[in-house]
Design a protein around this motif. Structure first.
Motif, short mmCIF file in Angstrom:
data_model
loop_
_atom_site.label_atom_id
_atom_site.label_comp_id
_atom_site.label_asym_id
_atom_site.label_seq_id
_atom_site.Cartn_x
_atom_site.Cartn_y
_atom_site.Cartn_z
N PHE A 118 32.51 37.79 46.28
CA PHE A 118 33.12 37.59 44.90
C PHE A 118 34.55 38.05 44.62
O PHE A 118 35.33 37.89 43.64
CB PHE A 118 32.19 38.23 43.70
N SER A 119 35.23 38.68 45.68
CA SER A 119 36.53 39.02 45.47
C SER A 119 37.56 37.89 45.63
O SER A 119 37.13 37.07 46.70
CB SER A 119 36.75 40.00 46.73
N SER A 120 38.77 37.93 45.34
CA SER A 120 39.54 36.75 45.47
C SER A 120 40.50 37.34 46.63
O SER A 120 41.07 36.38 47.25
CB SER A 120 40.60 36.57 44.34
N ARG A 122 40.42 37.71 50.22
CA ARG A 122 39.61 37.12 51.36
C ARG A 122 39.86 37.98 52.73
O ARG A 122 39.29 37.62 53.67
CB ARG A 122 39.76 35.69 51.75
N GLU A 145 37.76 44.84 40.80
CA GLU A 145 38.15 43.40 40.98
C GLU A 145 36.89 42.21 41.21
O GLU A 145 36.68 41.44 40.72
CB GLU A 145 39.38 42.94 41.85
N SER A 146 36.29 42.78 42.12
CA SER A 146 34.98 42.08 42.59
C SER A 146 33.90 42.01 41.46
O SER A 146 33.34 41.01 41.28
CB SER A 146 34.50 42.63 43.88
N CYS A 147 33.77 43.15 40.75
CA CYS A 147 32.93 43.10 39.81
C CYS A 147 33.30 42.15 38.47
O CYS A 147 32.52 41.46 38.04
CB CYS A 147 32.75 44.63 39.13
N ARG A 148 34.53 42.10 38.17
CA ARG A 148 34.97 41.09 37.28
C ARG A 148 34.70 39.65 37.67
O ARG A 148 34.09 38.95 36.91
CB ARG A 148 36.54 41.25 37.05
N GLN A 149 34.79 39.54 39.17
CA GLN A 149 34.47 38.07 39.49
C GLN A 149 32.75 37.88 39.27
O GLN A 149 32.56 36.74 39.25
CB GLN A 149 35.19 37.98 41.02
N ALA A 152 32.06 37.18 35.94
CA ALA A 152 32.22 35.54 35.82
C ALA A 152 31.27 34.50 36.31
O ALA A 152 30.72 33.64 35.78
CB ALA A 152 33.86 35.19 36.14
N TYR A 153 30.81 35.21 37.62
CA TYR A 153 29.84 34.27 38.35
C TYR A 153 28.57 34.08 37.57
O TYR A 153 27.94 33.17 37.40
CB TYR A 153 29.85 34.76 39.83
#
Length: 162
Positions: A118-120, A122, A145-149, A152-153
């Protein structure tokens, strides 16, 4: 109720950090009555222990609560009780297979992902273990950051209104 389980090796560094950060984000989004969060480890060395001191310190710096959190091990029923199981690295995903119950056709199972899916960013595919590296800030940055994404998912996939 949508249930999210974060998983790492010992459940004292990465997964409790992700649990606390995600719980904080879910509460800020007003979704605490819709999304339930927990964490567990694939190993049994730290069962009953609070998060690692390094995890507690970084969460304190960001004013994120970890109150009442204690390490536990993954259980076979977690695969039925949780909607999403979020692992920190490839080894965790592999180890999860040893806990997964045999499924009967049509039985609901949790969706398993790695957090950095889920991270931007890569460049990274796994959350490094700060138990060995001591890099709790680096791990916090990846987790936050990954938890935020991830949130959103889930909001989009589950048709939740923020």
């Amino acid at each position: 109720m949508i249930k999210v389980l974060f998983v790492c090796l010992g459940n004292i560094c990465r997964s409790p950090m992700a649990e606390a950060v995600f719980r904080h984000q879910v509460k800020a989004a007003g979704l605490q009555n819709v999304i339930s969060i927990d964490s567990a480890g694939t190993g049994d060395w730290h069962i009953g222990h609070p998060p690692h001191q390094g995890t507690r310190e970084i969460l304190d710096q960001h004013q994120i609560s970890y109150e009442g959190m204690r390490a536990r091990q993954v259980r076979p029923n977690d695969f039925h009780d949780f909607t999403y199981i979020i692992a920190m690295d490839d080894s965790n995903v592999t180890n999860l297979a040893s806990f997964a119950p045999k499924t009967v056709q049509g039985e609901q199972r949790a969706s398993i992902h790695k957090l950095l899916d889920f991270s931007s960013n890569r460049d990274e595919t796994e959350v490094p273990d700060p138990y060995y590296t001591g890099k709790f800030q680096e791990v916090y940055d990846l987790v936050e950051e990954s938890c935020r994404q991830l949130l959103a998912y889930i909001v989009q996939k589950e048709s939740l209104a923020e």
